[in-house]
Design an enzyme around this catalytic site. Structure first.
Site, mmCIF file in Angstrom:
data_model
loop_
_atom_site.group_PDB
_atom_site.id
_atom_site.type_symbol
_atom_site.label_atom_id
_atom_site.label_comp_id
_atom_site.label_asym_id
_atom_site.label_seq_id
_atom_site.Cartn_x
_atom_site.Cartn_y
_atom_site.Cartn_z
ATOM 1 N N ASP A 273 12.696 3.351 -8.057
ATOM 2 C CA ASP A 273 12.486 4.579 -7.841
ATOM 3 C C ASP A 273 12.440 4.892 -6.455
ATOM 4 O O ASP A 273 12.205 6.404 -6.301
ATOM 5 C CB ASP A 273 10.839 4.869 -8.356
ATOM 6 N N LYS B 23 6.874 11.855 -8.753
ATOM 7 C CA LYS B 23 7.753 12.016 -9.862
ATOM 8 C C LYS B 23 7.015 12.131 -11.298
ATOM 9 O O LYS B 23 6.128 11.101 -11.591
ATOM 10 C CB LYS B 23 9.212 11.218 -9.704
HETATM 11 P P1 ATP Z 1 5.512 1.761 -10.062
HETATM 12 O O1 ATP Z 1 6.138 1.763 -11.376
HETATM 13 O O2 ATP Z 1 6.930 1.395 -9.203
HETATM 14 O O3 ATP Z 1 4.861 0.386 -10.176
HETATM 15 P P2 ATP Z 1 3.352 3.334 -9.679
HETATM 16 O O4 ATP Z 1 3.457 4.669 -9.364
HETATM 17 O O5 ATP Z 1 2.906 3.141 -11.054
HETATM 18 O O6 ATP Z 1 4.621 2.731 -9.472
HETATM 19 P P3 ATP Z 1 2.498 2.721 -7.200
HETATM 20 O O7 ATP Z 1 1.327 3.531 -6.926
HETATM 21 O O8 ATP Z 1 3.755 2.836 -6.602
HETATM 22 O O9 ATP Z 1 2.554 2.703 -8.847
HETATM 23 O O10 ATP Z 1 1.985 1.146 -6.947
HETATM 24 C C1 ATP Z 1 2.094 0.005 -7.713
HETATM 25 C C2 ATP Z 1 1.590 -1.169 -7.045
HETATM 26 O O11 ATP Z 1 2.214 -1.532 -5.804
HETATM 27 C C3 ATP Z 1 0.147 -1.012 -6.388
HETATM 28 O O12 ATP Z 1 -0.738 -1.168 -7.463
HETATM 29 C C4 ATP Z 1 0.044 -1.795 -5.061
HETATM 30 O O13 ATP Z 1 -0.526 -3.041 -5.323
HETATM 31 C C5 ATP Z 1 1.467 -1.895 -4.491
HETATM 32 N N1 ATP Z 1 2.073 -1.163 -3.413
HETATM 33 C C6 ATP Z 1 2.912 -1.588 -2.417
HETATM 34 N N2 ATP Z 1 2.999 -0.590 -1.656
HETATM 35 C C7 ATP Z 1 2.364 0.551 -1.982
HETATM 36 C C8 ATP Z 1 2.014 1.821 -1.510
HETATM 37 N N3 ATP Z 1 2.736 2.222 -0.359
HETATM 38 N N4 ATP Z 1 1.348 2.611 -2.035
HETATM 39 C C9 ATP Z 1 0.796 2.163 -3.266
HETATM 40 N N5 ATP Z 1 0.897 0.981 -3.910
HETATM 41 C C10 ATP Z 1 1.581 0.039 -3.193
#
Ligand code: ATP
Length: 310
Positions: free
Chosen positions: A145, A17
């Site tokens: 999210d 997103k």
């Molecule tokens: P958010 O804003 O929710 O933190 P984001 O898009 O910036 O989301 P994500 O890739 O969703 O970041 O992941 C954030 C952290 O969550 C990662 O650094 C990792 O440690 C942990 N994590 C847990 N499950 C997952 C997953 N399925 N994929 C990626 N990271 C995950």
């Protein structure tokens, strides 16, 4: 007959997103910020393949750097599968194969997309057939999210971003994403925002008690007008992210100079999202940004939420 009886495994695709608008209010009693956001699901996908197993296991692969992605119970996809089993009394397990395209810790909700996909995949595989409202309730327990990754399309989110209502969006919006090798931590960005607000309290003025999505954003989405949307893009986390990642500011400027209608940090970043006038403009910008040494992807939105695919 359930899908699982016909197919040995179920593949579900869920989108990343962009927050085309993100207003951050004050801290609530639990230490979270009140948000008002407009999400758009874009054509950069996570695929989760769920296969019967006695236990709960998983593996991760993909086209993005995977450092920092746990493959145990800290992973949001595995937690989603366990939560669904616990809530429905399902006694078996599952093996999840997660194929990632959404940059890790990139501000595009990749982990949330994995959780939404895992919920839908296990629900189909196990034949638990939870009503949509129930799936959304479980999604909200997994992360703010996750409900949007289930719903997809374009939506307004309030509360922590998890109380959703669909927004009418006509047509298609073309985006160029510039990704970073290294992610940023979302809690660290919120911490930086709080410090920034404290330092500049006098200049910034009061933080909105009840954040709200501007009517102009809804109008632009409804009209399918990229130019209008470009003038209303807003992300209250952007200054904090740029403070932590000053290398991103010149990239934002480059994209805007080279033809984007506007550029914005996606969520907590560090992914940058450039809104373009149409597919041709986006392809041109993608080529220019790639030639300048960046990883640039052309995507479009809105696209559907987590759903079973072939
Ligand atoms: P958010 O804003 O929710 O933190 P984001 O898009 O910036 O989301 P994500 O890739 O969703 O970041 O992941 C954030 C952290 O969550 C990662 O650094 C990792 O440690 C942990 N994590 C847990 N499950 C997952 C997953 N399925 N994929 C990626 N990271 C995950």
């Amino acid at each position: 007959m359930t899908l699982a009886e016909i197919f040995p495994s179920v593949r579900v695709r869920a989108p990343g997103k962009i927050n085309v608008f993100l207003q951050v209010g004050g801290l609530d009693d639990d230490g979270y910020h009140e948000l008002a956001t407009a999400f758009q699901a874009v054509s950069l996908y996570e695929d989760v393949v769920a296969t019967y197993a006695d236990d709960f296991t998983m593996a991760v692969n993909g086209s993005v750097p995977l450092e920092g992605v746990p493959v145990d119970d800290r992973n949001l996809a595995l937690r989603a599968a366990r939560l669904l089993a616990a809530e429905t009394g399902y006694e078996g397990g599952v093996h999840l194969e997660v194929h990632k395209q959404v940059p890790v810790a990139g501000g595009m909700g990749g982990g949330s997309a994995d959780a939404a996909a895992a919920l839908v995949a296990c629900d189909a595989l196990w034949g638990t057939e939870l009503p949509t409202g129930e799936l959304h309730r479980l999604a909200a327990r997994l992360g703010a999210d996750v409900p949007f990754a289930l719903m997809g399309g374009t939506a307004i989110g309030v509360g922590r971003g998890d109380r959703l209502s669909p927004a009418l969006a006509r047509g298609r919006f073309d985006w160029v994403l510039v990704t970073s090798e290294e992610g940023v931590s979302t809690p660290a960005v919120y911490g930086e925002l709080d410090r920034h607000r404290e330092r500049h309290r006098v200049d910034i003025g009061p933080v909105p008690a009840v954040p709200q999505v501007d009517a102009d954003v809804l109008h632009a989405l409804r009209a399918g007008d990229a130019r209008m949307l470009a003038s209303t893009l807003r992300n209250d986390l952007q200054a904090a992210t740029l403070q932590m990642r000053p290398d991103l500011a010149p990239v934002l400027e480059l994209g805007e100079r080279e033809g984007a209608l506007a550029g914005i940090v996606s969520g907590s970043g560090p992914t940058l999202a450039f809104l373009c006038g149409g597919p041709e403009e986006a392809i041109d910008l993608q080529v220019t940004m790639s030639a300048a040494g960046h990883v640039a992807l052309h995507v479009h939105g809105p696209v559907p939420g987590a759903r079973v695919v072939g």
